[in-house]
Design an enzyme around this catalytic site. Structure first.
Site, PDB file in Angstrom:
ATOM      1  N   ASN A  10       0.142  -1.221   0.237  1.00  0.00           N
ATOM      2  CA  ASN A  10      -0.043   0.278  -0.109  1.00  0.00           C
ATOM      3  C   ASN A  10       0.634   1.528   0.211  1.00  0.00           C
ATOM      4  O   ASN A  10       1.222   1.581   0.723  1.00  0.00           O
ATOM      5  CB  ASN A  10      -1.235   0.324   0.902  1.00  0.00           C
ATOM      6  CG  ASN A  10      -2.095   1.509   1.196  1.00  0.00           C
ATOM      7  OD1 ASN A  10      -1.900   2.292   0.365  1.00  0.00           O
ATOM      8  ND2 ASN A  10      -2.904   0.872   2.418  1.00  0.00           N
ATOM      9  N   ARG A  90      -2.825  -1.977  -3.517  1.00  0.00           N
ATOM     10  CA  ARG A  90      -3.830  -1.236  -3.214  1.00  0.00           C
ATOM     11  C   ARG A  90      -3.608   0.093  -3.785  1.00  0.00           C
ATOM     12  O   ARG A  90      -2.720   0.784  -3.880  1.00  0.00           O
ATOM     13  CB  ARG A  90      -3.780  -0.775  -1.873  1.00  0.00           C
ATOM     14  CG  ARG A  90      -5.360   0.174  -1.399  1.00  0.00           C
ATOM     15  CD  ARG A  90      -5.241   0.885  -0.504  1.00  0.00           C
ATOM     16  NE  ARG A  90      -5.619   1.575   0.104  1.00  0.00           N
ATOM     17  CZ  ARG A  90      -5.494   2.838   0.826  1.00  0.00           C
ATOM     18  NH1 ARG A  90      -4.586   3.374   1.045  1.00  0.00           N
ATOM     19  NH2 ARG A  90      -7.030   3.964   0.862  1.00  0.00           N
ATOM     20  N   HIS A 179     -12.513   3.380  -0.068  1.00  0.00           N
ATOM     21  CA  HIS A 179     -12.448   2.361   1.476  1.00  0.00           C
ATOM     22  C   HIS A 179     -13.435   1.133   0.599  1.00  0.00           C
ATOM     23  O   HIS A 179     -13.521   0.383   1.636  1.00  0.00           O
ATOM     24  CB  HIS A 179     -12.663   2.769   2.438  1.00  0.00           C
ATOM     25  CG  HIS A 179     -13.045   3.921   3.616  1.00  0.00           C
ATOM     26  ND1 HIS A 179     -13.077   5.102   3.583  1.00  0.00           N
ATOM     27  CD2 HIS A 179     -10.947   4.313   3.475  1.00  0.00           C
ATOM     28  CE1 HIS A 179     -12.386   5.699   4.746  1.00  0.00           C
ATOM     29  NE2 HIS A 179     -11.185   5.076   4.365  1.00  0.00           N
ATOM     30  N   ARG A 240      -9.635  16.374   7.045  1.00  0.00           N
ATOM     31  CA  ARG A 240     -10.367  16.347   6.142  1.00  0.00           C
ATOM     32  C   ARG A 240     -12.098  17.134   6.087  1.00  0.00           C
ATOM     33  O   ARG A 240     -12.360  16.480   7.432  1.00  0.00           O
ATOM     34  CB  ARG A 240     -11.259  15.912   4.670  1.00  0.00           C
ATOM     35  CG  ARG A 240      -9.101  15.419   4.294  1.00  0.00           C
ATOM     36  CD  ARG A 240      -9.612  13.691   3.274  1.00  0.00           C
ATOM     37  NE  ARG A 240      -8.503  12.709   3.775  1.00  0.00           N
ATOM     38  CZ  ARG A 240      -8.436  11.939   3.648  1.00  0.00           C
ATOM     39  NH1 ARG A 240      -9.281  11.399   2.305  1.00  0.00           N
ATOM     40  NH2 ARG A 240      -8.249  10.662   4.140  1.00  0.00           N
ATOM     41  N   GLU A 383      -8.246  -5.214   5.081  1.00  0.00           N
ATOM     42  CA  GLU A 383      -8.041  -4.764   3.862  1.00  0.00           C
ATOM     43  C   GLU A 383      -6.956  -5.881   3.485  1.00  0.00           C
ATOM     44  O   GLU A 383      -7.075  -6.252   1.767  1.00  0.00           O
ATOM     45  CB  GLU A 383      -7.363  -3.431   3.790  1.00  0.00           C
ATOM     46  CG  GLU A 383      -9.040  -2.625   4.063  1.00  0.00           C
ATOM     47  CD  GLU A 383      -9.007  -0.680   4.155  1.00  0.00           C
ATOM     48  OE1 GLU A 383      -9.211  -0.632   3.218  1.00  0.00           O
ATOM     49  OE2 GLU A 383      -8.396  -0.509   5.136  1.00  0.00           O
TER      50      GLU A 383
END
Length: 400
Positions: A10, A90, A179, A240, A383
């Site tokens: 990732n 990913r 996600h 964010r 994940e």
């Protein structure tokens, strides 16, 4: 295929997570992190058989390449190289081009680069990780698993932006969602928990971390999600802003702010950080709130209120609801966050089981609502397991 170990990478703009995953069990044989890329203090750290190690990244050149070279040497030293069957990556944004996991070749790599304008912080870094891994493991097949792929089942009414359709046709402006691997994984685990086929199950998945999103899942498929064209939309997050009036952008530009200043403000100075004026870390927010910090208290209230509003609104996306799922670093561990969200949802009959909620933390799954009331569960996400599984499944299709 006797071996089932996959190196999962990732790759971020200044960091790189990696793990060697058993695709049958989801266990991480080796896991680690390269961080502070581009800085003198760049390091690679890893955990193997319970032991943690760290060393500085040295040498001239791209830190992504240097880190992967070190990871390759580490894997070889530990005797894991011969067990690897694939490398899974990913990749954040697949646009409308990539709707499932795909084997990487030069044309796929170029298309991932071409999608960089949709994810300028993520796709270029993902491409760097792919390039370095292809060079380091030329004989291993490489696969890309896209965050956006799970959400490609959203209907047009959910993904269409409320601006000129010409902008969608010309530039691909629409809701994509992110996600995806996390929402995919926890929904499958939730179906197992309630002993129901995933194809007949519907959930609202709530992934809360430094990045956060909600996903409505009907019959195992994503039908709506809170992140949009970029990961900036939806819930308030660590740094964010989430949803806001776009007129604020015009207002700041007219006040003399540059485009870069506005972008930085919305992406790195907002959310928990901006509202609290203190920290982007949820643990720090809760600790400061308990000590009476006004900004932290407000950040906690804004965040939990918005999470509850999204959950409630996504009920209209479903014909039935088998359960709400909390996951992600905050969703799995932050007890006060979950308690407050459930309190907001009491109008729908949700009632927290205080003892069960206390137990469902730090890697432990469980139902956190009282018996006889609607189900809310906590499921740790994995994940990397999804990336490893999907890579091996696709590899088997090539071998069959």
């Amino acid at each position: 295929m006797s071996n089932s170990f996959v190196l999962v990478i990732n790759s971020g703009s200044s960091s790189l997570k990696f793990a060697v995953i058993d695709s049958n069990t989801g266990d991480a044989v080796l896991s680690g992190l390269g961080e502070c890329f581009g800085l003198p203090e760049a390091t690679v750290s890893w955990k193997y058989e319970g032991q943690k190690s760290e060393e500085a990244i040295t040498g001239e050149g791209n830190h992504h390449e240097l880190a992967i070279k070190r990871i390759v040497a580490l894997i070889d030293t530990l005797g894991l190289t011969s067990l690897l069957v694939a490398v899974g990556h990913r990749i954040v944004h697949g646009g409308e081009k990539f709707t499932s996991t795909i084997r990487i070749d030069e044309s796929v790599l170029n298309e991932i680069r071409d999608l960089s304008e949709l994810a300028p912080l993520h796709n270029p870094a993902g491409a760097k990780g792919i390039e370095a891994a292809m060079h380091a493991f030329p004989s291993l097949p490489q696969f890309a698993v896209f965050d956006t792929a799970f959400h490609q089942t959203m209907p047009a009414k959910a993904f269409t932006s409320t601006i000129s359709n010409k902008l969608y046709k010309d530039y691909g402006i629409r809701r994509y969602g992110f996600h995806g691997t996390s929402h995919y994984f926890v929904s499958r685990e939730a179906a197992k928990m309630i002993n129901k086929p995933i194809e007949e199950s519907s959930f609202i998945s709530v992934h809360l971390g430094n990045g956060a999103s909600v996903c409505a899942i009907r019959d195992g498929k994503s039908v709506d999600t809170s992140m949009g064209f970029t990961p900036l939309a939806g819930l308030m997050m660590g740094t964010r802003c989430g949803d806001l009036d776009p007129g604020i952008i015009e207002f700041l530009l007219k006040k003399g702010w540059s485009q870069d200043e506005v972008y930085k403000e919305l992406n790195t100075n907002s959310g928990f950080m901006g509202v609290s004026g203190l920290t982007s870390d949820c643990r720090g927010i809760i600790e400061a709130m308990e000590q009476g910090h006004t900004g932290a208290t407000l950040a906690f209230q804004v965040f939990t209120y918005r999470v509850a509003k999204y959950i409630a609104s996504y009920m209209v996306s479903l014909e039935s609801l088998d359960g709400i799922i909390f996951t992600g670093g905050i969703g799995e561990n932050a007890l006060p966050i979950r308690s407050e969200v459930l309190a907001y949802l009491k109008i729908f009959g949700y009632k927290e089981d205080l003892q069960a909620n206390e137990k469902a933390r730090f890697g432990h799954a469980g139902v956190i609502t009282e018996a006889g009331t609607p189900i809310v569960m906590v499921i740790p996400t994995n994940e990397e397991f999804v990336i490893a599984q999907q890579s091996v499944e696709l590899l088997k299709s090539y071998c069959s």
